[in-house]
Design a protein around this motif. Structure first.
Motif, PDB file in Angstrom:
ATOM      1  N   CYS A 260       0.839  -1.207   0.000  1.00 11.30           N
ATOM      2  CA  CYS A 260       0.000   0.000   0.000  1.00 11.30           C
ATOM      3  C   CYS A 260       0.871   1.254   0.000  1.00 11.30           C
ATOM      4  O   CYS A 260       1.801   1.372   0.796  1.00 11.30           O
ATOM      5  CB  CYS A 260      -0.892  -0.014   1.236  1.00 11.30           C
ATOM      6  SG  CYS A 260      -1.970   1.426   1.364  1.00 11.30           S
ATOM      7  N   ILE A 277      -3.228   3.007   6.438  1.00 16.85           N
ATOM      8  CA  ILE A 277      -1.830   3.456   6.424  1.00 16.85           C
ATOM      9  C   ILE A 277      -1.736   4.889   6.944  1.00 16.85           C
ATOM     10  O   ILE A 277      -0.811   5.234   7.686  1.00 16.85           O
ATOM     11  CB  ILE A 277      -1.202   3.274   5.015  1.00 16.85           C
ATOM     12  CG1 ILE A 277       0.317   3.157   5.117  1.00 16.85           C
ATOM     13  CG2 ILE A 277      -1.573   4.388   4.045  1.00 16.85           C
ATOM     14  CD1 ILE A 277       0.989   2.652   3.849  1.00 16.85           C
ATOM     15  N   PHE A 281       0.436   5.372  10.229  1.00 18.55           N
ATOM     16  CA  PHE A 281       1.688   6.084   9.926  1.00 18.55           C
ATOM     17  C   PHE A 281       1.369   7.488   9.414  1.00 18.55           C
ATOM     18  O   PHE A 281       1.579   7.794   8.242  1.00 18.55           O
ATOM     19  CB  PHE A 281       2.497   5.298   8.884  1.00 18.55           C
ATOM     20  CG  PHE A 281       2.774   3.878   9.281  1.00 18.55           C
ATOM     21  CD1 PHE A 281       3.797   3.570  10.177  1.00 18.55           C
ATOM     22  CD2 PHE A 281       2.006   2.830   8.782  1.00 18.55           C
ATOM     23  CE1 PHE A 281       4.051   2.255  10.562  1.00 18.55           C
ATOM     24  CE2 PHE A 281       2.248   1.513   9.155  1.00 18.55           C
ATOM     25  CZ  PHE A 281       3.272   1.223  10.053  1.00 18.55           C
ATOM     26  N   TRP A 284       3.896   9.517   7.113  1.00 25.91           N
ATOM     27  CA  TRP A 284       4.506   9.018   5.876  1.00 25.91           C
ATOM     28  C   TRP A 284       4.138   9.825   4.633  1.00 25.91           C
ATOM     29  O   TRP A 284       4.952  10.014   3.754  1.00 25.91           O
ATOM     30  CB  TRP A 284       4.125   7.556   5.643  1.00 25.91           C
ATOM     31  CG  TRP A 284       4.911   6.587   6.475  1.00 25.91           C
ATOM     32  CD1 TRP A 284       5.871   6.870   7.405  1.00 25.91           C
ATOM     33  CD2 TRP A 284       4.806   5.159   6.436  1.00 25.91           C
ATOM     34  NE1 TRP A 284       6.365   5.707   7.954  1.00 25.91           N
ATOM     35  CE2 TRP A 284       5.727   4.637   7.378  1.00 25.91           C
ATOM     36  CE3 TRP A 284       4.018   4.256   5.712  1.00 25.91           C
ATOM     37  CZ2 TRP A 284       5.897   3.274   7.597  1.00 25.91           C
ATOM     38  CZ3 TRP A 284       4.179   2.894   5.934  1.00 25.91           C
ATOM     39  CH2 TRP A 284       5.112   2.406   6.865  1.00 25.91           C
TER      40      TRP A 284
END
Ligand code: GCU
Length: 397
Positions: A260, A277, A281, A284
């Motif tokens: 991903c 995600i 995170f 990121w």
């Protein structure tokens, strides 16, 4: 600001192909018919990925690198390789490079890759200092003596050397610690402002670091900076793809189990999703990417277009059977759907039309394999990357 749409804690990731929402992939070649039109289309796609997903580098002001310690060279692997540890400074941070190159090499092609836990984990050698920077999954987030060589199985150093390549690696935490710290640490400390919604998250920061290391490699006579393959695993595979998309000086790009946000098609929502995600995170990607949580159909691109940004340069996408979190089939489909761009530019793209059998690589200008086993980098992976790189960077079949 952009609303952060949180996902319910109990939302289970989907692994069932029959439950994938119907989707249409954006066309990388939309509105163009000839190779001559590709650079303008490419620029548009690149800008969309920068503004909506990875974030733009805020300024070029801190691009300059300086050599802090020219390092000494010593022979390793029974003399056939030379190990060298120069330290360069970027935006006030020391980047500790570990270079292993064939002894007496002149203008050798190289693999450039970040490591996850420090240079001392790549090779068991007492002359490699432990990183003093924050490291993941270690007590107190400190590097430990006992971890020397602990990642050696992920680095086919001897095979790389025996095939005439150099390996250049550095710890990604030298550039930016992999923690949601409000962009106060790492190279971010040199930048006066917090990133805006379309400015870099950590993946783009790490990718920028790779380009600056490439700048440095241009000053190294033993290494040919026009034949550098940028490689990365997992989050660092997402990083190598973004580095290769931004910086066309990278001659070859390798994504190992990037999943991903890397090679996997976001619209499939198999395994890790955009919402997940962004929740796990948050540092990121850029904040604009939050708009696509549970809203993938609105993305102006999908990850096949990230792969297509490498064209006509060779790019390799690798999956692992048990790495379902990274959606192996989604990674294959991204490689496959990048192929029309390669074909427009007169290259082969990915030879396989269907997902190849396990451990049976398909290699054109796009390479792909799904190997047996789980989320890791193995000897099998490196064997393919070396073969692919020999063909494309050394003109060997
Ligand atoms: C987590 C994360 C992935 C990432 C991986 C890694 O599993 O969800 O997106 O690729 O870590 O970097 O190992």
């Amino acid at each position: 600001g952009v609303a952060h749409i949180a996902i319910a804690q109990d939302a289970k990731p989907n692994y069932d192909e029959s439950k994938i929402p119907a989707y249409t992939l954006p066309d990388p070649l939309a509105g163009i018919e000839s190779a001559a039109q590709w650079p303008a289309r490419r620029k548009q796609i690149l800008e969309q990925f920068a503004a909506e997903m990875f974030g733009k580098v805020p300024t070029d002001k801190f691009n300059a690198i300086s050599v802090k310690d020219a390092g000494t060279r010593k022979q390793v692997l029974g003399g056939k390789a030379t190990m060298w540890q120069p330290v360069i400074t970027l935006a006030g941070r020391d980047l500790n490079l570990l270079v292993v190159m064939p002894t007496d090499s002149q203008q050798a092609p190289a693999f450039l890759a970040y490591n996850f836990h420090g240079n001392h984990t790549v090779l068991d050698d007492a002359d490699i200092p432990l990183t003093k920077n924050w490291v993941r999954s270690k007590p107190d987030n400190r590097a430990r003596e006992e971890d020397r060589g602990s990642a050696a199985s992920r680095w086919a150093v001897e095979k790389i050397i025996d095939n005439g390549f150099a390996l250049v690696t550095l710890y990604y935490g030298d550039v930016d610690p992999d923690v949601d710290d409000g962009f106060e640490n790492g190279v971010h400390a040199a930048f006066p402002d917090k990133p805006a919604a379309d400015q870099w998250g950590s993946i783009a920061t790490w990718a920028w670091g790779l380009s600056r290391v490439l700048d440095f490699l241009g000053t190294v006579p033993e290494i040919d900076e026009t034949r550098v393959a940028v490689m990365g695993h997992s989050r660092l595979g997402k990083t190598s793809l973004w580095a290769g998309a931004n910086d066309e000086r990278f001659a070859l790009v390798i994504s190992n189990n990037s999943g991903c946000g890397g090679a996997a098609i976001s619209r499939r929502r198999i395994g890790e999703s955009v919402a997940r995600i962004n929740t796990s995170f948050p540092h990121w990607f850029c904040d604009n990417f939050l708009k696509y949580n549970d809203n993938e159909s609105q993305l102006p691109f999908d990850q096949h277009m990230l792969i297509a940004l490498m064209a006509p340069r060779p790019v390799y996408v690798a999956s692992a059977v048990e790495d379902t979190w990274a959606d192996p089939r989604g990674e294959f489909l991204a490689a496959k759907h990048a192929t029309p761009v390669y074909e427009l530019l007169g290259r082969e793209g990915l030879p396989a039309d269907e997902m190849p059998a396990v451990d049976e690589p398909s290699q054109g200008s796009i390479g792909y394999h799904i190997r047996s086993g789980g989320h890791s980098v193995t000897e099998f992976d490196w064997t393919q990357y070396i073969k692919f790189a020999k063909r494309h960077l050394m003109n060997e079949q």
